[in-house]
Design an enzyme around this catalytic site. Sequence first.
Site, PDB file in Angstrom:
ATOM      1  N   VAL A 394       6.430 -32.179 -65.706  1.00 17.33           N
ATOM      2  CA  VAL A 394       5.058 -32.200 -65.196  1.00 17.33           C
ATOM      3  C   VAL A 394       4.909 -31.235 -64.020  1.00 17.33           C
ATOM      4  O   VAL A 394       3.917 -30.502 -63.922  1.00 17.33           O
ATOM      5  CB  VAL A 394       4.677 -33.638 -64.788  1.00 17.33           C
ATOM      6  CG1 VAL A 394       3.345 -33.665 -64.041  1.00 17.33           C
ATOM      7  CG2 VAL A 394       4.614 -34.546 -66.020  1.00 17.33           C
ATOM      8  N   ASP A 395       5.885 -31.226 -63.124  1.00 13.63           N
ATOM      9  CA  ASP A 395       5.824 -30.371 -61.937  1.00 13.63           C
ATOM     10  C   ASP A 395       5.793 -28.901 -62.328  1.00 13.63           C
ATOM     11  O   ASP A 395       4.954 -28.127 -61.854  1.00 13.63           O
ATOM     12  CB  ASP A 395       7.045 -30.667 -61.058  1.00 13.63           C
ATOM     13  CG  ASP A 395       6.806 -30.376 -59.591  1.00 13.63           C
ATOM     14  OD1 ASP A 395       5.677 -29.997 -59.225  1.00 13.63           O
ATOM     15  OD2 ASP A 395       7.743 -30.555 -58.795  1.00 13.63           O
TER      16      ASP A 395
END
Length: 656
Positions: A394-395
């Site tokens: 996600v990051d």
Amino acid sequence: MDATLDPRELGAPFAGVDGIDRSDLDAIISEASGWLGERQNGDGHWVFELEADATIPAEYILLNHFLDEIDDAREARLANYLRRIQGSHGGWPLFHDGDFDMSASVKAYYALKMVGDHVDAPHMVRARHAILAHGGAERTNVFTRFTLAMFEQVPWRACPVTPVEAMLLPKFAPFHWTKVSYWSRTVMTPLMILYSRRAKAINPRGVGIRELFRRDPEIIRDWMKNAAGHWIAESLIHIDKILRIVEPPVHWLFQKKAEAWALDFIETRLNGKDGLGAIYPAMANVLMVYQTLGLSKDDPKYKIARESVDLLCVVHGEEEYVQPCVSPVWDTCLASHAMQEAGLTAADSEVAKSNEWLRDRQILDVVGDWEHNRGHLRPGGWAFQYNNDYYPDVDDTAVVVMALARSQEDEANREAIARAEEWIVGMQSSNGGWGAFDAENQHDLLNYIPFADHGALLDPPTVDVSARCIGMLAQLGRKKDDPVVARGMNYLWREQEEDGSWFGRWGTNYIYGTWSALNAINAVDWDMTDPRVQKAVTWLKSRQQPDGGWGEDCASYWKERKDEVKGSTPSQTSWALLGLMAAGEVDSPEVERGIQYLMNAPRNGGKWEEELYNAVGFPRIFYLRYHGYSAYFPLWTLARYRNLTSGNSKRTIHGI
């Protein structure tokens, strides 16, 4: 002088910021961006080294001896590295100049003994004395005891009950493979086979480390410790004792089926030369499983698994170490941000090529393990490594999107961004935050099981990842009253520390977390006079060091050591400055002093000198040094300062 000329163009100091010379600043930005551009690979990506502690190179040596695949030349270089990073305390730390760590020290000592270092050599004597003084090898962590059991240095009862049959438990059971993090999943699945098979290392030289134990391992009964200090953990230790009684019949009934399930899990995600989960511990465990199951070393699966491990080795002359994984997507998107901040656009080849390389790595066809809680979503994220399709990050996805969105006029970028935005929105957890690889991965009970003495079995939402997602959504045009953004902001405010800072899960530490949060707050155009924002600004300013920089020791992950500092670092100084500038403090004296620190700090072209570690894999357990951080973050910071002090607006328009 012509009144129409800006005096800054003539090399005079910026108005209102005495001491920052425009010509010097421009020269450093030009040199640093040129250096970074020269290190871009031909296909458009950047990748820098990713260094951990002594455990990974030590484990590599132990792996070779487990498999009877000894490589004396390589292991000699690894041994040189291990000897050099030995601490003054005699053992090995988890990060540069850190405290003694028992498990890292035992593994490093064992690896050095494997390659032939004599037990009476001065460095071995110092290490042995330190290990015994700290309680002996019986006080190593769970993962180390699994290794020692396979090398017959401790009995298998030193390890918690970890049967492969647990993979067959239903989802409503207290433990289920979907309830732990991606890294736990990929490491535990092959490890469970090794445990159930009571795997045995070949260990052709018959090397042991009985001298590191204060008590005979065969008579020790208190292997399991209540690391969490909680009654639940104590209760689960007693349950572990009961499981030892019921384990044999369960194993007899279900071993074959469970092993077939585990092997299918592994081989579906084997990931070619990038390896299971694209992380060293999982990849090494797979090799040991193949050895234990009798797979031929000529088998293509064995050979590709071996290659995946060897590709993580980094040679520097007579030294060598092993990376825990590689970070090309992360390095590329962050380097792209720095280059674009320094003035490059999609019309420049460096940005155009990095955009193309990143787009090619978007995961669009593989539904990863995240589906167990978000099965309705279409894939659309990016992994951290070259290839890791089952585990997009996600990051990384949020930061890649923000880099691509700087040149959104490119139609190909718009399509990639839209697909990623859809995935990121869907990955928000119910508490408003985002985890790194999964949604709703918050089964806290599991961090009390004896296996989880490291306390990092889960992947719950964190401030830094959540802030990047909010920043991404804001950069794409969502406002603070957007329901997804509003839930995310509520999560951020709930997580703010009493002193105004935010915890940094993936970077060291509160400086990283506070920078991340302030980016998001700026991105949604929050009122910067909000007392909560000002409290964060005050905290950041209070952490500035006498030399003008910022630093924060990795020991800050122990709550009682939150304020420890060994020295300023270019990376942490950059985060603090970017955070202050996001909060509207570009003209403050603290920012000016920080910019001066970066301009004067030692560097080699575009890479600032930085020995101290700057990131974390698992707090208090596993730390990282991103070699690229001291290149692209200082460049990014100096360029942003130039941009904000040169233009009419003091506010950045980007989400990071």
